[in-house]
Design a protein around this motif. Structure first.
Motif, short mmCIF file in Angstrom:
data_model
loop_
_atom_site.label_atom_id
_atom_site.label_comp_id
_atom_site.label_asym_id
_atom_site.label_seq_id
_atom_site.Cartn_x
_atom_site.Cartn_y
_atom_site.Cartn_z
N LEU A 122 -58.53 -0.80 82.63
CA LEU A 122 -57.41 -1.71 82.38
C LEU A 122 -56.25 -0.98 81.72
O LEU A 122 -55.08 -1.19 82.07
CB LEU A 122 -57.88 -2.89 81.51
N SER A 128 -65.01 2.91 81.80
CA SER A 128 -65.36 1.54 81.40
C SER A 128 -64.25 0.60 81.85
O SER A 128 -63.15 1.04 82.22
CB SER A 128 -65.50 1.47 79.88
N ASN A 129 -64.54 -0.70 81.81
CA ASN A 129 -63.53 -1.68 82.22
C ASN A 129 -62.30 -1.62 81.32
O ASN A 129 -61.18 -1.79 81.78
CB ASN A 129 -64.14 -3.09 82.20
N THR A 130 -62.52 -1.35 80.04
CA THR A 130 -61.39 -1.24 79.10
C THR A 130 -60.51 -0.06 79.49
O THR A 130 -59.27 -0.15 79.51
CB THR A 130 -61.91 -1.05 77.65
N ASN A 175 -52.87 -9.69 83.93
CA ASN A 175 -53.64 -10.84 83.43
C ASN A 175 -54.78 -11.17 84.40
O ASN A 175 -55.93 -11.40 83.99
CB ASN A 175 -52.66 -12.03 83.28
N SER A 206 -57.44 -8.38 84.39
CA SER A 206 -58.15 -8.43 83.11
C SER A 206 -59.21 -9.53 83.13
O SER A 206 -60.35 -9.33 82.70
CB SER A 206 -57.12 -8.65 82.00
N ARG A 207 -58.85 -10.70 83.67
CA ARG A 207 -59.80 -11.81 83.79
C ARG A 207 -60.94 -11.44 84.74
O ARG A 207 -62.09 -11.76 84.49
CB ARG A 207 -59.10 -13.07 84.28
N TYR A 208 -60.59 -10.75 85.82
CA TYR A 208 -61.60 -10.35 86.80
C TYR A 208 -62.60 -9.37 86.18
O TYR A 208 -63.82 -9.50 86.35
CB TYR A 208 -60.91 -9.72 88.02
N LEU A 209 -62.07 -8.38 85.45
CA LEU A 209 -62.95 -7.36 84.85
C LEU A 209 -63.83 -7.93 83.74
O LEU A 209 -64.92 -7.44 83.50
CB LEU A 209 -62.11 -6.20 84.31
N SER A 210 -63.33 -8.99 83.09
CA SER A 210 -64.14 -9.59 82.02
C SER A 210 -65.27 -10.45 82.59
O SER A 210 -66.11 -10.96 81.86
CB SER A 210 -63.27 -10.44 81.09
N GLU A 211 -65.22 -10.62 83.92
CA GLU A 211 -66.26 -11.38 84.65
C GLU A 211 -66.44 -12.79 84.12
O GLU A 211 -67.55 -13.31 84.06
CB GLU A 211 -67.60 -10.62 84.63
N GLU A 212 -65.33 -13.40 83.69
CA GLU A 212 -65.46 -14.77 83.19
C GLU A 212 -65.81 -15.70 84.36
O GLU A 212 -65.16 -15.71 85.38
CB GLU A 212 -64.17 -15.22 82.49
#
Length: 450
Positions: free
Chosen positions: A8, A3-5, A31, A34-40
Motif C-alpha cells: 500500500l 506485506s500488504n502494508t 481507499n 486499502s479496503r481490498y487488502l484489509s480483506e474486510e
C-alpha cells in the motif's frame, strides 16, 4: 514477499506520480485498494442469508396508482433527475463506440429513445426533467459529439465522467501505467458503484440540489424497459436482494462462496434479481458521500492486458442499498426490464414483440405468454454488423417459444417463427430460410426440412 502494508505504501507513492488523474481519483483508488487488502468482509456468512419479505421487497402490483393529477405529477417530476450509466462500450457485440449508440429500432439508438422518452415527459407535463449521462474515459469523447445532435431537444442534457483508475499488475500491485502501459489499456472505470462519489466530485450533485431536485432515477443505458424483477434462467448470474442482519442487501455472485454458487443461481431460493434500476434521494447521497459511508462490497475483476495479468477492483451501485435508511426493493414486472447484452436481445427488441411509442418500448398485447422467447444465436450472429446482414428483415416472433440457431444461417424477408425451433446448418453448408416462410415446431438441418 511484500506485506500488504508495504504494498500500500509503495502504491501510494506510485499513484501520487500519475498526472492523468485528479486528486479525488487518486484518493478514491487508494481507499478502494486499502479496503481490498484489509480483506474486510468480502464474503457473506451464508447461514445468515434470508429470503426478503414483502415488506423489504414490495410486489409492484401492490403499489396503488392514485388517479392522475397532472399538477401533482408535474410537481413531482420537477424534483426528478434521470441518470443513465453510459460508461460501457459495445465491444461484446462487435462495436467500437459507446453501447448506447447501437441502433435499436427504425434507425434509432438507445440514446435517441432515452431522449425521446424524457422529451415526451417534459412536453406532456410542462416539467423540466434533465437527462444526465455518466460516461467513462472510454465513452466520453464519442458521447459529447453525439449529444450535440440533441441541442434542439426539449431536455437539458448533462454529462460527467466516472473515475479513471489504474489497473493493478496482479503480481506486485504496481499500477499498470507505471510499467509503461500509458494508453487506455492501463486504466479502467471502477464499476457503476462509482456513480455516487463521481456525481458529487463533478459538481452535478450540488447543482441539482440547488435547483430543487430531490430524487434521481439511475438505470443502465441499454435497459429499454427501465425496477427489481422476477428472475428467469437467463438471469442466474445477476445480483439478488437478500435480508442480512436485519437489512436489505445486494448479493453478487462474486461474494458467494464456491460451495454455494449453484444454490445462488437457483431460481427457487433466489426468485428476484437486481436490474440496476435505482430511485435514490439526492440529499441522502450527499450525506453518505460526505461521510465516506458508502463502503460497498468490492468485486475483484481479473483481466489480462498484452500478456500481463491485472486486477480491476470494482463496486456495484445497487450494493449501496444497505447504507440507506428504510430502503426497499420493488419487484417489478418483466416488461420493465429489457436489457440488450447480446444480439439475441437485439432480435427481441427489433421484432414485432415490441412497439415504440414516444421513445417507450411497449410489449405487443398479441403475445399471450408473459415470458419472452428464449433465443440462442451462434457466433456467426455475435457482431451487430453480421447479425443485421443475416436477416433481410427481423422475423415475426409473437408466437415463438424458443429459437436456437447454429452455423451459416440466413433469414429471408417476412419470415414467421412459432413454437420451438432449432435451425442447424451443417459445417460448410449455407442454409437460407426463404422469404415469407412460416416455420413452427421444427428442427431444421438442411433445405430438405423447410
Amino acid at each position: 514477499m511484500a506485506s500488504n502494508t508495504e504494498k500500500l505504501e509503495k502504491l501510494k507513492s506510485d499513484v501520487s506520480g500519475l498526472s492523468q488523474i485528479s486528486d479525488n481519483e487518486k484518493s478514491g483508488f487508494i481507499n478502494l485498494v486499502s479496503r481490498y487488502l484489509s480483506e474486510e468482509a468480502q464474503h457473506v456468512e451464508w447461514s445468515k442469508i434470508q429470503t426478503p419479505t414483502d415488506e423489504v421487497v414490495v410486489p409492484y402490483d401492490t403499489l396503488a396508482s392514485p388517479p392522475e393529477d397532472a399538477a401533482k405529477t408535474k410537481e413531482l417530476l420537477d424534483k426528478l433527475v434521470v441518470l443513465k450509466l453510459n460508461g460501457g462500450l459495445g465491444t461484446t457485440m462487435g462495436c467500437t463506440g459507446p453501447k448506447s449508440v447501437i441502433e435499436v429500432r427504425n434507425g434509432l439508438t438507445f440514446l435517441d429513445l432515452i431522449v425521446k422518452q424524457i422529451e415526451n415527459l417534459n412536453s406532456k407535463y410542462g416539467c423540466k426533467v434533465p437527462l444526465v449521462l455518466m460516461n467513462s474515459f472510454n465513452t466520453h469523447d464519442d458521447t459529447i459529439k453525439i449529444v450535440e445532435r440533441y441541442s434542439g431537444a426539449n431536455v437539458e442534457i448533462h454529462t460527467f465522467n466516472q473515475s479513471q483508475y489504474p489497473r493493478l499488475v496482479a503480481e506486485d500491485f504496481t499500477p499498470l501505467p507505471c510499467k509503461g502501459e500509458t494508453g487506455k489499456d492501463g486504466w479502467y472505470p471502477p464499476g457503476h458503484g462509482d456513480v455516487f462519489p463521481s456525481l458529487k466530485n463533478s459538481g452535478k450533485l450540488d447543482l441539482f440540489l440547488s435547483q430543487g431536485k430531490e430524487y434521481v432515477f439511475v438505470a443502465n443505458s441499454d435497459n429499454l424497459g427501465a425496477i427489481v424483477t422476477p428472475k428467469t434462467l437467463a438471469d442466474v448470474k445477476g445480483g439478488t436482494l437478500i435480508s442480512y442482519e436485519g437489512k436489505v442487501q445486494l448479493l453478487e455472485i462474486a461474494q458467494v462462496p464456491d460451495a454455494h454458487v449453484n444454490e445462488f443461481k437457483s431460481i427457487e431460493k433466489f426468485k428476484i434479481f437486481n436490474t440496476n434500476n435505482l430511485w435514490i434521494n439526492l440529499n441522502a447521497i450527499k450525506r453518505l458521500v460526505e461521510a465516506d459511508a458508502l463502503k460497498m462490497e468490492i468485486i475483484p475483476n481479473p483481466k489480462e492486458v498484452n500478456g500481463v495479468k491485472v486486477l480491476q477492483l470494482e463496486t456495484a451501485a445497487g450494493a449501496a442499498i444497505r447504507f440507506f435508511d428504510k430502503a426497499i426493493g420493488i419487484n417489478g414486472p418483466r416488461s420493465r426490464f429489457l436489457p440488450v447484452k447480446a444480439t439475441s436481445d437485439l432480435l427481441l427488441v427489433q421484432s414485432d414483440l415490441y412497439t415504440v411509442v414516444d421513445g417507450f418500448v411497449t410489449r405487443n398485447p398479441e403475445r399471450a405468454n408473459p415470458a419472452n422467447p428464449s433465443i440462442e444465436l451462434g457466433p456467426e450472429f455475435k457482431k451487430v454488423k453480421d447479425f443485421l446482414s443475416r436477416f433481410k428483415s427481423i422475423p415475426s416472433i409473437t408466437a415463438l417459444d424458443s429459437l436456437k440457431v447454429t452455423g451459416d444461417v440466413w433469414f429471408g424477408a417476412n419470415v414467421t417463427l412459432k413454437g420451438t425451433l432449432t435451425v442447424n446448418a451443417k459445417s460448410g453448408v449455407k442454409l437460407e430460410i426463404p422469404d415469407g416462410a412460416v416455420i413452427e415446431n421444427k428442427e431444421i438441418n438442411g433445405p430438405e426440412d423447410l
